[in-house]
Motif scaffolding. Sequence first.
Motif, short mmCIF file in Angstrom:
data_model
loop_
_atom_site.label_atom_id
_atom_site.label_comp_id
_atom_site.label_asym_id
_atom_site.label_seq_id
_atom_site.Cartn_x
_atom_site.Cartn_y
_atom_site.Cartn_z
N SER A 117 45.71 37.37 37.29
CA SER A 117 44.97 38.59 37.63
C SER A 117 45.34 39.04 39.03
CB SER A 117 43.46 38.37 37.53
OG SER A 117 43.03 37.47 38.51
N GLY B 158 43.77 41.81 42.26
CA GLY B 158 42.59 42.56 42.65
C GLY B 158 42.63 42.99 44.09
N TRP B 159 41.73 43.90 44.40
CA TRP B 159 41.54 44.37 45.76
C TRP B 159 40.08 44.18 46.14
CZ3 TRP B 159 45.32 45.85 49.06
CH2 TRP B 159 46.58 46.14 48.51
N TYR B 160 39.86 43.69 47.34
CA TYR B 160 38.53 43.50 47.90
C TYR B 160 38.49 44.23 49.24
CZ TYR B 160 37.80 39.77 44.49
OH TYR B 160 37.67 39.05 43.32
N TYR C 185 36.14 48.22 38.07
CA TYR C 185 36.01 48.81 39.40
C TYR C 185 34.56 48.72 39.89
CZ TYR C 185 40.52 51.04 38.41
OH TYR C 185 41.84 51.28 38.12
N LEU D 167 34.23 43.15 45.81
CA LEU D 167 35.29 43.54 44.89
C LEU D 167 35.39 45.06 44.82
CD1 LEU D 167 37.35 42.82 42.61
CD2 LEU D 167 35.43 43.03 41.03
N ILE E 21 43.80 50.99 40.31
CA ILE E 21 44.64 49.81 40.54
C ILE E 21 45.78 49.84 39.54
CG2 ILE E 21 43.24 48.34 39.01
CD1 ILE E 21 43.84 46.01 40.92
N GLU F 157 43.27 42.33 34.94
CA GLU F 157 43.66 41.10 34.26
C GLU F 157 45.10 41.22 33.75
OE1 GLU F 157 42.16 38.26 33.94
OE2 GLU F 157 40.18 38.79 34.74
N CYS G 45 44.15 42.15 49.35
CA CYS G 45 44.59 41.93 47.97
C CYS G 45 44.42 40.46 47.61
CB CYS G 45 46.04 42.38 47.76
SG CYS G 45 47.26 41.45 48.68
N THR H 129 40.90 46.55 33.28
CA THR H 129 40.50 46.75 34.67
C THR H 129 38.99 46.87 34.79
OG1 THR H 129 40.73 49.15 34.45
CG2 THR H 129 42.65 47.93 35.27
N HIS I 84 39.94 45.36 39.98
CA HIS I 84 40.49 44.11 39.44
C HIS I 84 41.25 44.43 38.16
CE1 HIS I 84 40.22 40.20 37.24
NE2 HIS I 84 40.46 39.73 38.45
#
Length: 121
Positions: A33, A35-37, A59, A47, A69, A52, A95, A57, A50
């Motif tokens: 996976s 993702g962005w935080y 959000y 979060l 994303i 997978e 990321c 996705t 994200h």
Amino acid sequence: QVQLVESGGGLVQPGGSLRLSCAASGRIDSIKSMGWYRQAPGKERELVAHMERDTSTNYADSVKGRFTISRDNAKNTVYLQMNSLKPEDTAVYYCNLNLRREWYYNYRDYWGQGTQVTVSS
């Protein structure tokens, strides 16, 4: 060793756009996976978006319809397109990739160094 290098942050006016990139380098067998935080001053990391492996996705409610994303598998890179930015989007963006370096390793999280996004007039 796996390294994540982020780019694309900066200062933008409200309503503007930015695209963040996060490129992973090093030996990578599989990515589960991406993702962005983000973390704003005085707040916990949250979060943002994200994805997978099957490209599903999710959000944060606060960014739905504004952020997207995406990924480039060939480049082991994940992107975050941010449109209609608001002052409350100001934060350090990180990321995250959940990956394994070899087939016989467990998956684990890797983090980028963070990139500052400031939305202000």
